[in-house]
Design a protein around this motif. Structure first.
Motif, PDB file in Angstrom:
ATOM      1  N   ILE A 167       0.830  -1.218   0.000  1.00 59.21           N
ATOM      2  CA  ILE A 167       0.000   0.000   0.000  1.00 59.21           C
ATOM      3  C   ILE A 167       0.867   1.273   0.000  1.00 59.21           C
ATOM      4  N   GLN A 168       2.074   1.148   0.537  1.00 64.11           N
ATOM      5  CA  GLN A 168       2.993   2.306   0.592  1.00 64.11           C
ATOM      6  C   GLN A 168       3.249   2.937  -0.793  1.00 64.11           C
ATOM      7  N   HIS A 169       3.074   2.140  -1.858  1.00 63.63           N
ATOM      8  CA  HIS A 169       3.376   2.652  -3.200  1.00 63.63           C
ATOM      9  C   HIS A 169       2.182   3.366  -3.839  1.00 63.63           C
ATOM     10  N   TYR A 170       1.043   3.365  -3.148  1.00 66.51           N
ATOM     11  CA  TYR A 170      -0.174   3.968  -3.719  1.00 66.51           C
ATOM     12  C   TYR A 170      -0.273   5.436  -3.319  1.00 66.51           C
ATOM     13  N   ASN A 171      -1.077   6.199  -4.081  1.00 69.25           N
ATOM     14  CA  ASN A 171      -1.264   7.615  -3.757  1.00 69.25           C
ATOM     15  C   ASN A 171      -2.375   7.807  -2.732  1.00 69.25           C
ATOM     16  N   TYR A 172      -3.395   6.942  -2.777  1.00 69.73           N
ATOM     17  CA  TYR A 172      -4.552   7.090  -1.886  1.00 69.73           C
ATOM     18  C   TYR A 172      -5.022   5.717  -1.408  1.00 69.73           C
ATOM     19  N   TRP A 173      -5.646   5.693  -0.245  1.00 65.27           N
ATOM     20  CA  TRP A 173      -6.323   4.470   0.168  1.00 65.27           C
ATOM     21  C   TRP A 173      -7.758   4.827   0.549  1.00 65.27           C
ATOM     22  N   VAL A 174      -8.639   3.841   0.348  1.00 68.18           N
ATOM     23  CA  VAL A 174     -10.066   4.044   0.617  1.00 68.18           C
ATOM     24  C   VAL A 174     -10.558   2.806   1.333  1.00 68.18           C
ATOM     25  N   SER A 175     -11.325   3.029   2.381  1.00 67.27           N
ATOM     26  CA  SER A 175     -11.840   1.872   3.116  1.00 67.27           C
ATOM     27  C   SER A 175     -13.178   1.444   2.516  1.00 67.27           C
ATOM     28  N   ASN A 176     -13.391   0.151   2.453  1.00 69.17           N
ATOM     29  CA  ASN A 176     -14.689  -0.334   1.944  1.00 69.17           C
ATOM     30  C   ASN A 176     -15.329  -1.239   2.993  1.00 69.17           C
ATOM     31  N   PRO A 177     -15.921  -0.602   4.008  1.00 68.30           N
ATOM     32  CA  PRO A 177     -16.503  -1.387   5.095  1.00 68.30           C
ATOM     33  C   PRO A 177     -17.753  -2.135   4.641  1.00 68.30           C
ATOM     34  N   GLN A 178     -18.156  -3.090   5.458  1.00 65.51           N
ATOM     35  CA  GLN A 178     -19.385  -3.841   5.180  1.00 65.51           C
ATOM     36  C   GLN A 178     -20.532  -2.875   4.910  1.00 65.51           C
ATOM     37  N   GLY A 179     -21.193  -3.027   3.788  1.00 66.97           N
ATOM     38  CA  GLY A 179     -22.344  -2.175   3.468  1.00 66.97           C
ATOM     39  C   GLY A 179     -21.973  -0.724   3.227  1.00 66.97           C
ATOM     40  N   GLY A 180     -20.671  -0.475   2.958  1.00 69.02           N
ATOM     41  CA  GLY A 180     -20.244   0.931   2.860  1.00 69.02           C
ATOM     42  C   GLY A 180     -19.854   1.364   1.465  1.00 69.02           C
TER      43      GLY A 180
END
Ligand code: 5GP
Length: 217
Positions: A167-180
């Motif tokens: 993940i360190q090589h990515y520009n952004y992270w996004v969480s995808n929670p249950q039902g989210g």
């Protein structure tokens, strides 16, 4: 009034995340909500799953056909995942650009890093990683999907752990929670919106002549 003279970047939006992180659902919703996003249809040697349509979900190729495409330099990137090969046809990106659309790619980590390392000018890449709520949830989602054998499922979970480490090589992270899904989609729309408005060297290059400024100075 819409601005018609400023340069508009062609974004190559790369979305990765472990198998079962909900990437496809998120990307589907993104493309439905924004017709200026065009999904890049990958090539793969994997067999179609139930309901998958050739040319829509993937370009399904034999191993021989895939290897021929590699030799002919048809892929922007390609990678092995599990026992199969996957690749982004250069033509998918070119078609989107010609249509004045941004490309959206759903690809695994090795291919994403290959894209990040390339100069895509006049296009620009952005790497977004979708994080699942937990590995237990990931396993539950994969079991519910019931598209892999037990050994393939274990392999996918192992790959998931090694992918999250990158993940360190990515520009952004996004969480995808249950039902989210809605929340993940909104977060990515915000990122894309910001990236479309980024002031970069190419924008300055197109503005300067309009102002009579020599870009060498
Ligand atoms: P699946 O078999 O579940 O459709 O995909 C397996 C993995 O391959 C997923 O992580 C997916 O994002 C990735 N993948 C799909 N298309 C491509 C591609 O064109 N290039 C690369 N490098 N990975 C891909």
């Amino acid at each position: 009034m819409a601005n018609t003279y400023l340069y508009k970047p062609h974004l190559v939006i790369v979305i990765s995340g472990p198998s079962g992180s909900g990437k496809s659902t998120v990307i589907d919703a993104l493309c439905k909500a924004d017709e200026t996003l065009q999904l890049s249809v990958s090539a793969t040697t994997r067999k179609p799953r139930r309901g998958e349509v050739a040319g829509v979900d993937y370009h399904f190729l034999s191993k021989t056909e895939f290897e021929k495409s590699i030799r002919q330099d048809h892929f922007l990137e390609w990678a092995a995942y599990g026992d199969n090969l996957y690749g982004t046809p250069k033509s998918e990106i070119a078609d989107a650009r010609e249509a004045g659309k941004d490309s959206i790619l759903e690809i695994e980590v090795k291919g994403s890093l290959e894209i990040r390392a390339q100069d895509l000018a006049p296009a620009r890449s952005i790497l977004i990683f979708i994080v699942p709520p937990s590995f237990a949830t990931l396993e539950k989602r994969l079991r519910r999907r019931d598209t892999e054998s037990e050994s393939e499922l274990k392999q996918r979970l192992d790959i998931a752990k090694s992918e999250v480490r990158e993940i360190q090589h990515y520009n952004y992270w996004v969480s995808n929670p249950q039902g989210g899904v809605k929340q993940a989609v909104q977060q990515i729309q915000t990122i894309i919106g910001a990236e479309r408005s980024r002031v970069d060297a190419k924008l300055i290059e197109t503005i300067n002549p309009l102002l009579g400024v020599d870009s060498e100075n």
